[in-house]
Design an enzyme around this catalytic site. Structure first.
Site, PDB file in Angstrom:
ATOM      1  N   ASP A  43     -50.818  20.525  -6.605  1.00 39.41           N
ATOM      2  CA  ASP A  43     -49.814  20.567  -7.616  1.00 39.41           C
ATOM      3  C   ASP A  43     -49.977  21.679  -8.738  1.00 39.41           C
ATOM      4  O   ASP A  43     -49.119  21.906  -9.441  1.00 39.41           O
ATOM      5  CB  ASP A  43     -49.676  19.035  -8.054  1.00 39.41           C
ATOM      6  CG  ASP A  43     -49.553  18.005  -7.263  1.00 39.41           C
ATOM      7  OD1 ASP A  43     -48.936  18.239  -6.362  1.00 39.41           O
ATOM      8  OD2 ASP A  43     -49.824  16.783  -7.588  1.00 39.41           O
ATOM      9  N   LYS A  89     -39.568  16.122   6.805  1.00 36.72           N
ATOM     10  CA  LYS A  89     -39.735  14.672   6.269  1.00 36.72           C
ATOM     11  C   LYS A  89     -38.418  13.940   6.720  1.00 36.72           C
ATOM     12  O   LYS A  89     -37.594  13.647   6.004  1.00 36.72           O
ATOM     13  CB  LYS A  89     -39.669  14.874   4.817  1.00 36.72           C
ATOM     14  CG  LYS A  89     -40.609  14.030   3.977  1.00 36.72           C
ATOM     15  CD  LYS A  89     -42.065  14.327   3.998  1.00 36.72           C
ATOM     16  CE  LYS A  89     -42.501  13.329   3.154  1.00 36.72           C
ATOM     17  NZ  LYS A  89     -44.073  13.389   3.183  1.00 36.72           N
ATOM     18  N   ASP A 112     -40.846  20.003   1.081  1.00 32.78           N
ATOM     19  CA  ASP A 112     -40.473  19.064   1.983  1.00 32.78           C
ATOM     20  C   ASP A 112     -38.897  19.232   2.449  1.00 32.78           C
ATOM     21  O   ASP A 112     -38.177  19.539   1.511  1.00 32.78           O
ATOM     22  CB  ASP A 112     -40.614  17.655   1.389  1.00 32.78           C
ATOM     23  CG  ASP A 112     -41.829  17.355   0.969  1.00 32.78           C
ATOM     24  OD1 ASP A 112     -43.002  17.310   1.837  1.00 32.78           O
ATOM     25  OD2 ASP A 112     -42.210  17.527  -0.236  1.00 32.78           O
ATOM     26  N   HIS A 131     -48.145  22.900  -4.065  1.00 34.36           N
ATOM     27  CA  HIS A 131     -47.556  21.609  -3.378  1.00 34.36           C
ATOM     28  C   HIS A 131     -46.234  21.405  -4.057  1.00 34.36           C
ATOM     29  O   HIS A 131     -46.037  21.184  -5.205  1.00 34.36           O
ATOM     30  CB  HIS A 131     -48.535  20.439  -3.658  1.00 34.36           C
ATOM     31  CG  HIS A 131     -48.102  19.006  -3.094  1.00 34.36           C
ATOM     32  ND1 HIS A 131     -47.988  18.045  -3.458  1.00 34.36           N
ATOM     33  CD2 HIS A 131     -47.726  18.837  -1.682  1.00 34.36           C
ATOM     34  CE1 HIS A 131     -47.821  16.724  -2.917  1.00 34.36           C
ATOM     35  NE2 HIS A 131     -47.459  17.417  -1.650  1.00 34.36           N
ATOM     36  N   ARG A 132     -45.194  21.371  -3.352  1.00 29.31           N
ATOM     37  CA  ARG A 132     -43.660  21.213  -3.447  1.00 29.31           C
ATOM     38  C   ARG A 132     -43.548  22.471  -4.682  1.00 29.31           C
ATOM     39  O   ARG A 132     -42.749  22.036  -5.550  1.00 29.31           O
ATOM     40  CB  ARG A 132     -43.477  19.784  -4.098  1.00 29.31           C
ATOM     41  CG  ARG A 132     -44.007  18.626  -3.279  1.00 29.31           C
ATOM     42  CD  ARG A 132     -43.734  17.115  -3.674  1.00 29.31           C
ATOM     43  NE  ARG A 132     -44.538  16.242  -3.052  1.00 29.31           N
ATOM     44  CZ  ARG A 132     -44.655  14.902  -3.500  1.00 29.31           C
ATOM     45  NH1 ARG A 132     -44.071  14.662  -4.433  1.00 29.31           N
ATOM     46  NH2 ARG A 132     -45.555  14.177  -2.691  1.00 29.31           N
ATOM     47  N   HIS A 187     -38.270  15.555  -1.151  1.00 23.53           N
ATOM     48  CA  HIS A 187     -39.685  14.641  -0.757  1.00 23.53           C
ATOM     49  C   HIS A 187     -39.362  13.365  -0.235  1.00 23.53           C
ATOM     50  O   HIS A 187     -39.651  13.022   0.726  1.00 23.53           O
ATOM     51  CB  HIS A 187     -40.818  14.795  -1.650  1.00 23.53           C
ATOM     52  CG  HIS A 187     -41.987  13.911  -1.291  1.00 23.53           C
ATOM     53  ND1 HIS A 187     -41.999  12.491  -1.562  1.00 23.53           N
ATOM     54  CD2 HIS A 187     -42.927  14.116  -0.590  1.00 23.53           C
ATOM     55  CE1 HIS A 187     -43.159  11.969  -0.808  1.00 23.53           C
ATOM     56  NE2 HIS A 187     -43.689  13.050  -0.352  1.00 23.53           N
ATOM     57  N   GLU A 242     -42.748  21.264   5.444  1.00 23.13           N
ATOM     58  CA  GLU A 242     -42.954  19.921   5.853  1.00 23.13           C
ATOM     59  C   GLU A 242     -41.497  19.098   6.277  1.00 23.13           C
ATOM     60  O   GLU A 242     -40.793  19.066   5.409  1.00 23.13           O
ATOM     61  CB  GLU A 242     -43.650  18.958   5.090  1.00 23.13           C
ATOM     62  CG  GLU A 242     -43.936  17.574   5.452  1.00 23.13           C
ATOM     63  CD  GLU A 242     -44.493  16.635   4.632  1.00 23.13           C
ATOM     64  OE1 GLU A 242     -44.986  16.984   3.579  1.00 23.13           O
ATOM     65  OE2 GLU A 242     -44.377  15.368   5.079  1.00 23.13           O
ATOM     66  N   GLU A 277     -46.034  24.783   0.046  1.00 20.78           N
ATOM     67  CA  GLU A 277     -45.507  23.360   0.776  1.00 20.78           C
ATOM     68  C   GLU A 277     -44.585  22.960   0.259  1.00 20.78           C
ATOM     69  O   GLU A 277     -44.398  22.483  -1.125  1.00 20.78           O
ATOM     70  CB  GLU A 277     -46.828  22.665   1.068  1.00 20.78           C
ATOM     71  CG  GLU A 277     -46.302  21.586   1.833  1.00 20.78           C
ATOM     72  CD  GLU A 277     -45.852  20.255   1.348  1.00 20.78           C
ATOM     73  OE1 GLU A 277     -45.740  19.216   2.001  1.00 20.78           O
ATOM     74  OE2 GLU A 277     -45.488  20.242   0.109  1.00 20.78           O
TER      75      GLU A 277
HETATM   76  O1  G3P Z   1     -47.957  18.529   3.384  1.00 20.85           O
HETATM   77  C1  G3P Z   1     -48.718  17.997   2.838  1.00 20.85           C
HETATM   78  C2  G3P Z   1     -48.321  17.017   1.970  1.00 20.85           C
HETATM   79  O2  G3P Z   1     -47.060  17.159   1.161  1.00 20.85           O
HETATM   80  C3  G3P Z   1     -47.982  15.679   2.720  1.00 20.85           C
HETATM   81  O3  G3P Z   1     -47.685  14.660   1.781  1.00 20.85           O
HETATM   82  O4  G3P Z   1     -46.272  12.839   0.730  1.00 20.85           O
HETATM   83  O5  G3P Z   1     -46.822  14.930  -0.542  1.00 20.85           O
HETATM   84  O6  G3P Z   1     -45.374  15.241   1.378  1.00 20.85           O
HETATM   85  P1  G3P Z   1     -46.392  14.479   0.932  1.00 20.85           P
HETATM   86 MG    MG Z   2     -45.062  17.335   1.559  1.00 18.47          MG
END
Ligand code: G3P
Ligand code: MG
Length: 247
Positions: A238, A119, A44, A15-16, A57, A117, A42
């Site tokens: 994460d 955003k 943003d 994540h990120r 993000h 993603e 993933e």
């Molecule tokens: O793509 C999954 C997740 O990243 C969505 O929420 O706010 O962490 O970008 P957020």
């Molecule tokens: Mg995200």
């Protein structure tokens, strides 16, 4: 020809980048994800005032840099002047907010696939999706598997018109009300939900309808194990270092 994202999708996605281990959405985070063995991340994406695609993000730079103000009102040069690492730890001082191109070039070298993603700042869903779609159409490295995702259906449909060959995922905290209608309307290949709302029955129903099911953001290995036992297609975390040993 590029493999599609789902043909190569691992069951653990960072994540990120690996945002528990390095400042989120930076080159350091992507390299850290690779170092611990992550095969997909993933991140943003949003746009600047001069229509450049940057990896960030929040709609503003306040939390993750030494600057202030909305990303949408800054030029790429202004964004690049910010430190995006020091807030996390001194050792990451000097990290910048990366561009999409810098990121896709690196991920291609690291052999890591990408869940991008979209955003958008509220009100800028369509222009954001158009600029991201056009940038991907022009410059995406041919062998990098990409999955686009968004909480916003307009953004998904718009990118789908520009880069229809890239798979798309719909993001929602809870399983959406009337999810079959919603997923058809979004014209997506997958559903990604907040892990706290995910049940075994929901996973099965969504998969039986022909969609992949992903859950975010799972940082507790016991919860991850339960989701994997329920046959979730992938978890987004994460801490990929904690989750990869579960596989
Ligand atoms: O793509 C999954 C997740 O990243 C969505 O929420 O706010 O962490 O970008 P957020
Ligand atoms: Mg995200």
């Amino acid at each position: 020809m590029r493999a599609t994202f789902f043909e190569t999708m691992p069951r653990v996605i960072g994540h990120r980048g690996a945002s528990g281990l390095a400042p989120e959405n930076t080159i350091a985070s992507f390299k850290k994800a690779s170092e611990v063995g992550t095969q997909s991340i993933e991140i943003d994406i949003m746009i600047t005032s001069d229509d450049q695609c940057v990896i960030c993000h929040d709609t503003n730079v306040n939390r993750c840099t030494d600057g202030t103000g909305p990303v949408l009102l800054k030029t790429l040069e202004e964004i690049k002047s910010l430190d995006a690492g020091k807030w996390f730890a001194d050792e990451f001082a000097g990290q910048q907010i990366p561009t999409l191109q810098e990121t896709t070039d690196l991920l291609t070298k690291l052999d890591i696939s990408l869940n991008l993603e979209i955003k958008p700042t509220d009100g800028w869903e369509v222009p954001t999706a158009k600029i991201v779609g056009q940038e991907l159409k022009a410059n995406l490295p041919s062998d990098l598997p990409v999955l686009l995702s968004s909480f916003n259906i307009e953004a998904l449909v718009t990118t789908g018109e520009i880069v229809p060959h890239l798979p798309r995922g719909y993001l929602s905290d809870a399983i959406p009300y009337e999810w079959e209608r919603r997923l058809a309307e979004a014209r997506v290949d997958s559903l990604h939900c907040d892990a706290n709302f995910v049940t075994e029955d929901a996973i099965k129903a969504v998969q039986d309808a022909g969609y992949h099911f992903l859950a975010f953001t799972v940082n507790d290995p016991e919860h991850a194990q339960q989701l994997l036992d329920w046959n979730i297609d992938a978890i987004i975390t994460d801490y990929p270092d904690r989750m990869l040993p579960l596989l």
